[in-house]
Design an enzyme around this catalytic site. Structure first.
Site, PDB file in Angstrom:
ATOM      1  N   LYS A 282      -1.419   5.121  -1.711  1.00 13.54           N
ATOM      2  CA  LYS A 282      -2.621   4.559  -2.337  1.00 13.54           C
ATOM      3  C   LYS A 282      -3.666   5.581  -2.783  1.00 13.54           C
ATOM      4  O   LYS A 282      -4.864   5.351  -2.636  1.00 13.54           O
ATOM      5  CB  LYS A 282      -3.292   3.583  -1.357  1.00 13.54           C
ATOM      6  CG  LYS A 282      -2.443   2.400  -0.986  1.00 13.54           C
ATOM      7  CD  LYS A 282      -3.110   1.521   0.045  1.00 13.54           C
ATOM      8  CE  LYS A 282      -3.113   2.155   1.404  1.00 13.54           C
ATOM      9  NZ  LYS A 282      -3.370   1.203   2.488  1.00 13.54           N
TER      10      LYS A 282
ATOM     11  N   ASP B 276      -2.938  -2.218   9.074  1.00 16.85           N
ATOM     12  CA  ASP B 276      -3.719  -3.395   8.663  1.00 16.85           C
ATOM     13  C   ASP B 276      -2.911  -4.691   8.695  1.00 16.85           C
ATOM     14  O   ASP B 276      -3.451  -5.768   8.980  1.00 16.85           O
ATOM     15  CB  ASP B 276      -4.388  -3.194   7.282  1.00 16.85           C
ATOM     16  CG  ASP B 276      -3.422  -2.761   6.192  1.00 16.85           C
ATOM     17  OD1 ASP B 276      -2.242  -2.515   6.488  1.00 16.85           O
ATOM     18  OD2 ASP B 276      -3.868  -2.645   5.026  1.00 16.85           O
TER      19      ASP B 276
HETATM   20  C1  BGC Z   1       0.599   1.550   3.426  1.00 21.22           C
HETATM   21  C2  BGC Z   1       0.691   0.524   4.525  1.00 21.22           C
HETATM   22  C3  BGC Z   1      -0.402  -0.510   4.384  1.00 21.22           C
HETATM   23  C4  BGC Z   1      -0.401  -1.080   2.975  1.00 21.22           C
HETATM   24  C5  BGC Z   1      -1.502  -2.094   2.768  1.00 21.22           C
HETATM   25  C6  BGC Z   1       0.520   0.867   2.063  1.00 21.22           C
HETATM   26  O1  BGC Z   1       0.290   1.818   1.064  1.00 21.22           O
HETATM   27  O2  BGC Z   1       1.693   2.418   3.454  1.00 21.22           O
HETATM   28  O3  BGC Z   1       0.610   1.143   5.799  1.00 21.22           O
HETATM   29  O4  BGC Z   1      -0.180  -1.521   5.331  1.00 21.22           O
HETATM   30  O5  BGC Z   1      -0.555  -0.052   2.038  1.00 21.22           O
HETATM   31  O6  BGC Z   1      -2.761  -1.553   2.970  1.00 21.22           O
END
Ligand code: BGC
Length: 466
Positions: free
Chosen positions: A165, A200
């Site tokens: 992200k 989360d």
């Molecule tokens: C992460 C996860 C997270 C999800 C939602 C992903 O990019 O790898 O750990 O739960 O985003 O936030």
């Protein structure tokens, strides 16, 4: 020099039709995806190093609603950093919360991990002094929602596998993130103990289970995407530690599904996005579903039509040319626009994206169609993921509740309806009577506080008996 004439080769209906074909995910394709998903889940439960890592979360059992006490929660991984203080009041009484949001700059997201930890520590310090809790003798207990793939080795231990992200801090991969943050607290004399690290999805599942014990899956459809669910001990074949529980929440990290590109229907717009991202060939499923990326897929599709003189008379703008220049939030406005002239769509195109020509109704129809198709595809793929988990656990034939949080699910018009339609197309209409998709807004912080409480009490009990 004569200008290139606008292509007359395709009328608007043909363009719309061609786009529909490009973004379609047929029922057969979804069945193939679910089959592959189930195979990948088995691999992840069997051994380390699988693409879908299926990470044991060390959270066993369900909250009972009897949890009481005052706990901090820290939420990092979405748009903002949130610091919260929860007062759990026990069964039926719920909780009260105070919280503060802090913006994490792009510089912090891509700088050194030590700086990010110092920033988080400063925010926590600021929060607890404002709450008047900075002079307490006993350490405050904190649940740390860290929403990235962390290979956990205990309830409050775990190493970061890779960033997602848009985060890309140096000095964090393969390091224990709890130790790094706890060190920052120590450096600044902040009397806070990290009792638990929680994804989360796990926080969302816990928070929802607290009120609705029949909840079986926690899903995030927000900036990123992921899911977790209760897995039986016997199912976690790679688990070699003490086997003193019946089931444990497994953080799937499903965003990495099909990084090998075997079954996902990738278009040239997805490939362009992936190639230009800071993590090419990673998180492929996430890149087709989550809020960080959907707008960018739309932008790529629009530009492709501009370049063929099929949109905006062949003209773009510097806003539209800029990577990430089309935000996923615009999709919500455009999809919801039912006015005859598509006035809100025009507003986004002319006043926000500064398209230099007056857009025609056909231009606006095409843009709206792209937004709808990209959102529909995301909803169908999300439904495929949930369908795969429900098939794996057998819950597909039992009543169950899926707790879902995130802006994509909450704000993209028709997203939930499209997910349900997809699931009934696959598993029959009767599934609509058994399965409930439930918005679990901002649950992850509360869930982290619950996990911190359970972990803290267990640590106290262990210390007392030794
Ligand atoms: C992460 C996860 C997270 C999800 C939602 C992903 O990019 O790898 O750990 O739960 O985003 O936030």
């Amino acid at each position: 020099m004569a200008s290139i004439p606008r292509s007359q080769a395709l009328d608007v209906d043909s363009i719309l039709h061609q786009l529909t074909e490009e973004f379609e995910v047929s029922p057969d394709r979804i069945r193939t995806i679910i089959k592959q998903f189930n195979e990948e889940m088995e691999k992840g439960l069997d051994h380390e190093g699988a693409t879908v890592p299926m990470i044991p979360s060390f959270v066993t059992g369900r909250p009972t609603g009897t949890e009481i006490g005052r706990y901090l929660a820290l939420d990092l991984g979405g748009t903002n950093l949130r610091v919260c203080e929860f007062e759990l009041k026990g069964k039926g009484k719920g909780y009260s919360v105070h919280q503060q949001k802090y913006v994490v700059s792009d510089q912090l997201k891509t700088g050194e991990m030590r700086h990010l930890c110092d920033f988080i520590a400063d925010c926590v310090d600021n929060f607890i002094s404002e709450r008047g809790a900075d002079h307490l003798e006993e350490a405050l207990q904190l649940g740390f929602t860290f929403s990235f793939p962390v290979l956990q080795t205990d309830i409050n231990r775990g190493t970061l596998m890779h960033w997602t992200k848009g985060f890309n801090c140096s000095g964090a991969i393969n390091k224990d993130v709890v130790v790094m943050l706890q060190d920052a607290f120590l450096r600044k004399n902040i009397n806070v103990h990290i009792a638990a690290i929680v994804n989360d999805t796990v926080g969302t599942l816990m928070a929802h289970t607290y009120l609705h014990p029949e909840t079986t899956i926690g899903v995030i459809l927000g900036t990123g995407t992921n899911a977790c669910y209760y897995e039986k001990l016997a199912g976690i074949k790679k688990w070699k530690s003490e086997k003193k529980f019946e089931d444990m929440v497994v953080n799937m990290e499903w965003g990495a599904f099909d990084n090998e590109r075997r079954v996902l229907p990738l278009t040239l717009y997805d490939n362009k996005l992936d190639r230009e991202s800071i993590n090419p060939r990673q998180q492929i499923f996430e890149k087709m579903i989550s809020g960080m990326y959907l707008g960018e897929i739309v932008r790529n599709a629009m530009l492709n039509l501009v370049d063929q003189w099929m949109l905006f008379d062949g003209q773009s703008s510097s806003e539209l040319n800029r990577q990430w220049g089309f935000e996923t939030a615009y999709m919500s406005t455009i999809i919801a626009d039912d006015s005859p002239a598509l006035a809100s769509t025009q507003h986004v195109l002319q006043d926000i994206l500064m398209i230099p020509v007056t857009t025609t109704i056909d231009d606006r129809k095409i843009v709206k169609h792209i937004c709808e198709l990209v959102a529909l595809r995301a909803a169908r793929l999300s439904a495929a993921g949930i369908g795969a988990v429900l098939s794996h656990t057998g819950d597909i034939n039992r009543p169950s509740v899926v707790a879902i949080d995130g802006s994509v699910y909450e704000f993209l018009p028709n997203f939930e309806t499209n997910m349900i339609t997809t699931l009934s197309e696959l598993f029959g209409h009767s599934i609509e009577g058994r399965l409930k998709l439930s918005l679990a807004k901002d649950g992850s912080g509360f869930g982290a506080a619950i996990v911190a409480m359970v972990a803290h009490k267990a640590a106290l009990a262990a210390a007392a008996s030794s």
